[in-house]
Design a protein around this motif. Structure first.
Motif, short mmCIF file in Angstrom:
data_model
loop_
_atom_site.label_atom_id
_atom_site.label_comp_id
_atom_site.label_asym_id
_atom_site.label_seq_id
_atom_site.Cartn_x
_atom_site.Cartn_y
_atom_site.Cartn_z
N ILE A 43 1.22 -1.60 -0.15
CA ILE A 43 -0.18 -0.06 0.22
C ILE A 43 0.67 1.56 0.51
O ILE A 43 1.84 1.04 0.70
N GLN A 44 0.63 2.37 -0.96
CA GLN A 44 0.97 3.71 -0.91
C GLN A 44 1.20 4.15 0.45
O GLN A 44 0.13 3.64 1.03
N THR A 45 2.62 4.60 1.05
CA THR A 45 2.54 5.73 1.45
C THR A 45 1.49 6.71 1.77
O THR A 45 1.51 7.31 0.72
N PRO A 46 1.84 7.22 2.34
CA PRO A 46 0.26 8.70 2.90
C PRO A 46 1.18 9.97 2.19
O PRO A 46 2.51 9.63 2.43
N LYS A 47 0.21 10.25 1.64
CA LYS A 47 0.76 11.97 0.35
C LYS A 47 1.79 12.55 1.38
O LYS A 47 2.37 13.22 1.48
N VAL A 48 1.35 12.99 2.88
CA VAL A 48 1.78 13.63 3.74
C VAL A 48 2.35 13.51 3.82
O VAL A 48 3.86 14.62 4.36
N ALA A 49 3.08 11.76 3.83
CA ALA A 49 4.20 11.96 4.58
C ALA A 49 5.34 11.87 3.25
O ALA A 49 6.58 12.51 3.27
N LEU A 50 4.93 11.69 1.82
CA LEU A 50 5.65 11.91 0.92
C LEU A 50 6.09 13.39 0.85
O LEU A 50 7.56 13.35 0.24
N ALA A 52 6.20 15.58 3.25
CA ALA A 52 7.14 16.27 3.20
C ALA A 52 8.49 15.63 3.46
O ALA A 52 9.96 16.13 3.39
N LEU A 53 9.25 14.28 2.91
CA LEU A 53 9.81 13.96 2.75
C LEU A 53 11.03 14.85 1.44
O LEU A 53 11.68 15.68 1.00
N HIS A 54 10.06 15.00 -0.04
CA HIS A 54 10.36 15.98 -0.99
C HIS A 54 10.03 17.29 -0.54
O HIS A 54 10.73 18.24 -1.48
N THR A 55 9.74 18.06 0.89
CA THR A 55 10.14 19.61 0.43
C THR A 55 11.08 19.74 1.76
O THR A 55 10.54 20.59 2.19
N ILE A 56 11.59 18.75 2.28
CA ILE A 56 12.86 19.16 3.65
C ILE A 56 13.99 20.43 3.21
O ILE A 56 13.71 20.32 1.67
N ASP A 57 13.49 20.74 3.47
CA ASP A 57 14.39 22.64 3.21
C ASP A 57 15.56 22.92 4.70
O ASP A 57 15.21 23.11 5.16
N ARG A 58 16.22 21.74 4.45
CA ARG A 58 17.30 22.59 6.14
C ARG A 58 18.78 22.39 4.77
O ARG A 58 19.05 21.61 4.21
N ILE A 275 11.49 12.61 10.56
CA ILE A 275 10.71 13.91 10.09
C ILE A 275 8.86 13.36 8.93
O ILE A 275 8.20 14.21 9.39
N VAL A 276 10.09 12.47 8.74
CA VAL A 276 7.91 11.54 7.90
C VAL A 276 7.36 11.19 9.23
O VAL A 276 6.12 11.67 8.49
N ALA A 277 7.64 10.21 9.58
CA ALA A 277 7.32 9.79 10.58
C ALA A 277 6.06 11.19 11.48
O ALA A 277 4.54 11.10 11.51
N GLU A 278 6.63 12.70 12.15
CA GLU A 278 5.74 13.50 12.30
C GLU A 278 4.52 13.87 11.47
O GLU A 278 3.57 14.01 12.06
N ALA A 279 4.79 14.14 10.13
CA ALA A 279 4.76 14.61 9.43
C ALA A 279 3.32 13.58 8.62
O ALA A 279 2.40 13.72 8.49
N SER A 280 3.50 12.02 9.19
CA SER A 280 2.72 10.50 9.30
C SER A 280 1.25 11.05 9.79
O SER A 280 0.28 10.21 10.07
N ILE A 281 1.71 11.81 11.39
CA ILE A 281 0.82 11.54 12.04
C ILE A 281 -0.50 11.94 11.45
O ILE A 281 -1.50 12.22 12.45
N ASP A 282 -0.64 13.31 10.47
CA ASP A 282 -1.40 14.01 10.20
C ASP A 282 -2.32 13.29 8.76
O ASP A 282 -2.61 13.61 8.33
N THR A 283 -1.53 11.89 8.84
CA THR A 283 -2.60 10.89 7.91
C THR A 283 -3.56 11.01 7.82
O THR A 283 -4.93 10.98 8.51
N PRO A 284 -4.83 11.51 7.09
CA PRO A 284 -6.42 12.08 6.57
C PRO A 284 -6.83 10.46 7.10
O PRO A 284 -6.33 9.54 6.49
#
Length: 398
Positions: A43-50, A52-58, A275-284
């Motif tokens: 099953i595809q990983t939630p979009k909010v998680a992906l 977060a990974l794609h937009t890391i600005d560090r 970073i990905v895990a934190e975003a994942s908690i907002d999965t719809p």
């Protein structure tokens, strides 16, 4: 040449991964391998998680705190509150996967020679981490004939010695999919309280409890809060096994101080994973509902298909996404290796995990663990392969 350690020699092979070389060899021949051996969801990983990974600005990918990023721990506390688990961010330690949480729990609670009681079949890595800690697992074996229900509490009590330090459970269970009842959990609680034991509770699969069967957390058991060590991971619920983020949750301050020493020794859990895990908690919620329904549909399809194959039996799992099935064979280790090295059906074969690796004494040689992490069409094809394989397997036993 110097000798290797006795600990390394005692360390068991993973029943989930030890046949990978045979699977790779089969694939190199062009054979399609249906992977039912490992809990790797398709099953595809939630979009909010992906996202977060794609937009890391560090500018720097730095160490995180040894116990995890504060904002992640705060959101995890809110997540646990959804399940009436009364903890706060100070009770949560972020680990490199649930496996590290088990490892640190054992290393922090157990001395060499100590014992822990584990209902079996059980997740194979518990044995591995007990060996690493110099501890011994005392098993209480449940049976497929009884649906893998908790064995009588008297059998637990018979194993208690002055070296017994804890009980380890997995709820919902890997590998069986069994879900402990309130009555069973209360019996465990009474034993933990009577002998002042740790209760290590692996609750990675709490989202996947079927047929309205209630999920009972170890933290729901009143009066043993200081004894509970909860193990968790984001891998399964968000289909992101590769980010390697888990948690160890405890209200025991002395234990937490011990665990923190191991956390500091390994420096920090993975920054990108957090970073990905934190975003994942907002999965719809609709994503979680859709995933739940998929697993429920797959479970029903797989169990129905297995039990239609002559000589095969699997109880209906009430949680997680695994089942243990009894097959009409002499030895599951040999059968699973044979499937990958000597058998194919129309260019396809199946990879399963021999259940012997989920018992410390290698019992139940005719059982396998099957993960229903593939879509229904793949499960259908895998069942066809399995049925035909059993018809011609030289070690078949009726």
């Amino acid at each position: 040449m110097p000798k290797t350690s006795q600990r390394g020699q005692l360390m068991p092979e993973s029943p989930i991964r030890k046949l990978v070389p045979l699977a790779d060899k089969a694939k190199s021949k062009g054979i399609k391998v249906y992977h039912l051996n490992i809990g790797q969801p398709d099953i595809q990983t939630p979009k909010v998680a992906l996202n977060a990974l794609h937009t890391i600005d560090r500018k720097i990918l730095e160490y995180s705190p040894s116990d995890g990023i504060k904002s992640l721990k705060s959101k995890l506390a809110d997540y646990y509150h959804r399940f009436n688990i009364d903890v706060d961010e100070n009770d949560i330690i972020v680990t490199t996967g649930g496996s590290e949480a088990v490892n640190f729990a054992f290393m922090s609670c157990l001395d060499p020679g100590d014992e822990i009681i584990v209902p079996e079949p059980a997740y194979a890595n518990y044995t591995a981490f007990a060996i690493a800690a110099g501890a011994t697992i005392k098993s209480v074996v449940s049976t497929i004939e009884e649906g893998f229900a908790l064995p009588s509490i008297e059998r637990f009590e018979d194993l208690i010695t002055p070296r017994t330090k804890g009980i380890m459970i997995c709820n919902p269970n890997n590998p069986t999919g069994y879900l402990y009842t309130q009555s069973e959990m209360n019996q465990i609680k009474d034993l933990v309280k009577k002998y002042d034991l740790y209760l290590f509770s692996d609750e990675v699969y709490r989202e996947f409890c079927y047929n309205n069967t209630p999920y009972i957390s170890a933290f729901h058991l009143k009066g043993i809060e200081e004894n509970v060590v909860l193990i968790d991971s984001v891998s399964k619920r968000y289909s992101e096994c590769g980010i390697r983020i888990g948690t160890l949750v405890t209200k025991n301050k002395e234990l937490k101080n011990n665990v923190m020493k191991f956390c500091q020794a390994r420096l920090s859990p993975p920054l990108l994973g957090q970073i990905v895990a934190e975003a994942s908690i907002d999965t719809p919620e609709d994503y979680m509902r859709e995933v739940y329904n998929k697993y429920l549909e797959r479970r029903n399809f797989l169990i129905d298909g297995l039990n239609k194959i002559p000589g095969v039996y699997s109880p209906i799992p009430m949680g997680a996404f695994y089942t243990v099935a009894k097959l009409p064979i002499d030895d599951a280790d040999k059968f699973c290796a044979w499937l990958l090295s000597e058998y194919e059906y129309e260019g396809k074969t199946v990879m399963m995990a021999p259940a012997s690796g989920f018992y410390t004494n290698g019992a139940r040689k005719n059982e396998v663990r099957i993960a229903y992490v593939l879509d229904k069409e793949d499960l259908k094809q895998a069942l066809i392969v399995l049925k035909n394989a059993l018809e011609v397997y030289p070690g078949r036993k009726d």
